[in-house]
Scaffold this motif. Structure first.
Motif, short mmCIF file in Angstrom:
data_model
loop_
_atom_site.label_atom_id
_atom_site.label_comp_id
_atom_site.label_asym_id
_atom_site.label_seq_id
_atom_site.Cartn_x
_atom_site.Cartn_y
_atom_site.Cartn_z
N GLU A 20 -48.01 -20.82 -62.21
CA GLU A 20 -47.62 -22.19 -62.51
C GLU A 20 -46.13 -22.31 -62.30
OE1 GLU A 20 -48.48 -24.82 -65.99
OE2 GLU A 20 -50.12 -23.40 -66.24
N LYS A 21 -45.70 -23.42 -61.75
CA LYS A 21 -44.28 -23.61 -61.40
C LYS A 21 -43.37 -23.33 -62.60
CE LYS A 21 -41.09 -25.59 -58.60
NZ LYS A 21 -40.74 -25.16 -57.27
N ASN A 22 -43.71 -23.84 -63.78
CA ASN A 22 -42.84 -23.61 -64.94
C ASN A 22 -42.84 -22.14 -65.35
OD1 ASN A 22 -45.48 -23.93 -65.89
ND2 ASN A 22 -44.80 -24.65 -67.88
N HIS A 23 -43.95 -21.41 -65.18
CA HIS A 23 -43.98 -19.98 -65.49
C HIS A 23 -43.14 -19.22 -64.47
CE1 HIS A 23 -48.07 -20.71 -67.59
NE2 HIS A 23 -47.07 -20.93 -68.42
N TYR A 24 -43.25 -19.60 -63.22
CA TYR A 24 -42.44 -18.98 -62.17
C TYR A 24 -40.96 -19.17 -62.47
CZ TYR A 24 -40.19 -18.44 -57.60
OH TYR A 24 -39.34 -18.07 -56.59
N ASN A 25 -40.59 -20.41 -62.83
CA ASN A 25 -39.19 -20.69 -63.14
C ASN A 25 -38.71 -19.88 -64.33
OD1 ASN A 25 -39.05 -22.48 -61.02
ND2 ASN A 25 -39.42 -24.28 -62.28
N LYS A 26 -39.54 -19.78 -65.37
CA LYS A 26 -39.15 -19.02 -66.56
C LYS A 26 -38.95 -17.55 -66.22
CE LYS A 26 -40.88 -20.32 -70.39
NZ LYS A 26 -41.85 -20.64 -71.44
N THR A 69 -38.27 -16.16 -63.29
CA THR A 69 -37.16 -15.91 -62.36
C THR A 69 -35.81 -16.34 -62.91
OG1 THR A 69 -37.61 -17.99 -61.22
CG2 THR A 69 -38.60 -15.99 -60.30
N GLU A 70 -35.77 -17.43 -63.68
CA GLU A 70 -34.49 -17.93 -64.18
C GLU A 70 -34.11 -17.33 -65.53
OE1 GLU A 70 -34.80 -22.21 -64.01
OE2 GLU A 70 -35.31 -22.14 -61.87
N LYS A 71 -35.03 -17.38 -66.49
CA LYS A 71 -34.71 -16.89 -67.83
C LYS A 71 -34.77 -15.37 -67.90
CE LYS A 71 -35.91 -17.34 -72.68
NZ LYS A 71 -36.81 -17.92 -73.66
N PHE A 72 -35.85 -14.79 -67.35
CA PHE A 72 -36.02 -13.35 -67.44
C PHE A 72 -35.41 -12.59 -66.26
CE2 PHE A 72 -40.17 -14.15 -69.98
CZ PHE A 72 -39.44 -14.41 -71.12
#
Length: 193
Positions: free
Chosen positions: A125-131, A133-136
Motif C-alpha cells: 500500500e502506498k502509505n506503507h511503502y512511504n512509511k 522508506t521515509e520513516k524507517f
C-alpha cells in the motif's frame, strides 16, 4: 509469536483471519498457494492478529495479473530459487502498531535467513511503502508504476535482502536490530535476549 500454517485447521484459521483483514482494508481475497509458506502472527495472549504468505517465484506465476510483474527482472529470473513474493501481509486494524509491523519485518527477516532468500517482491500500500522508506529508511526499490485497486494505490516493490541486511546506514536502531538478527551478530543479544 508466529504460527506456521502446516495443516488444514491452521490453513482455515489463516484464511478466516486474512478475510477479516482484507475486508477491513478493502483488499482482494485469494486462497493460499499450494507451495506457499504462510504464518499467522499472534499477540502475547494468543490472539491471531496478522498474516503473511511467502510464495516462491516460479516462471509459471509470471503471467498472473495480481502479482508484481517480474517477467523482465533478470535478477529474479536468474535466481528464481532464492526469490519470493510476499502476499497476504496484513494486520487487523485494532492491532496495527509500529511494534506489530516490526514483528512482521522480523518474521520476513527470519524467513529470508532460513530460506536463503535473495529477493522479495510485493505490492505495498502506498502509505506503507512511504512509511517503510521515509520513516524507517528501509531500502525498497519501486519496480513499475503504481497500481490503483479500488480506492487504494499500491506500489510494486522489490527488496534485495542482502543489500537491506548489509547496508544499514541511516536505519533507525529498531530496523538495524532486525538486520543484526539475520546477520547473527553479537549485537543481537542487546535487542533479543
Amino acid at each position: 509469536m508466529n504460527v506456521y500454517v502446516d495443516n488444514n485447521e491452521k490453513r482455515e484459521e489463516f484464511m478466516n483471519l486474512w478475510s477479516q483483514i482484507a475486508k477491513e482494508r478493502k483488499y482482494q481475497v485469494t486462497d493460499l498457494k499450494e507451495n506457499s509458506e504462510a504464518f499467522i502472527l499472534k499477540a502475547k495472549d494468543g490472539t491471531s492478529i496478522g498474516t503473511i504468505e511467502f510464495v516462491p517465484c516460479e516462471e509459471k506465476l509470471l503471467d498472473m495479473n495480481d502479482l508484481v510483474d517480474i517477467s523482465n527482472d533478470t535478477r529474479i529470473l536468474n535466481d528464481l530459487k532464492h526469490s519470493y513474493q510476499v502476499r497476504k501481509m496484513g494486520v487487523k486494524k485494532e492491532f496495527a502498531t509500529k511494534n506489530v509491523l516490526l514483528d512482521l519485518l522480523k518474521l520476513a527477516a527470519m524467513h529470508a535467513k532460513n530460506n536463503q532468500v535473495h529477493y522479495y517482491v510485493s505490492y505495498l500500500e502506498k502509505n506503507h511503502y512511504n512509511k517503510l522508506t521515509e520513516k524507517f529508511k528501509f531500502r525498497i526499490e519501486k519496480v513499475g508504476e503504481d497500481v490503483k485497486m479500488g480506492k487504494k494505490t499500491f506500489v510494486p516493490a522489490f527488496i534485495d535482502v542482502e543489500d537491506a541486511i548489509n547496508n544499514t546506514q541511516g536505519y533507525p536502531i529498531y530496523i538495524k536490530s532486525i538486520a543484526y538478527l539475520v546477520q547473527g551478530t553479537k549485537k543481537v543479544k542487546a535487542f533479543f535476549a
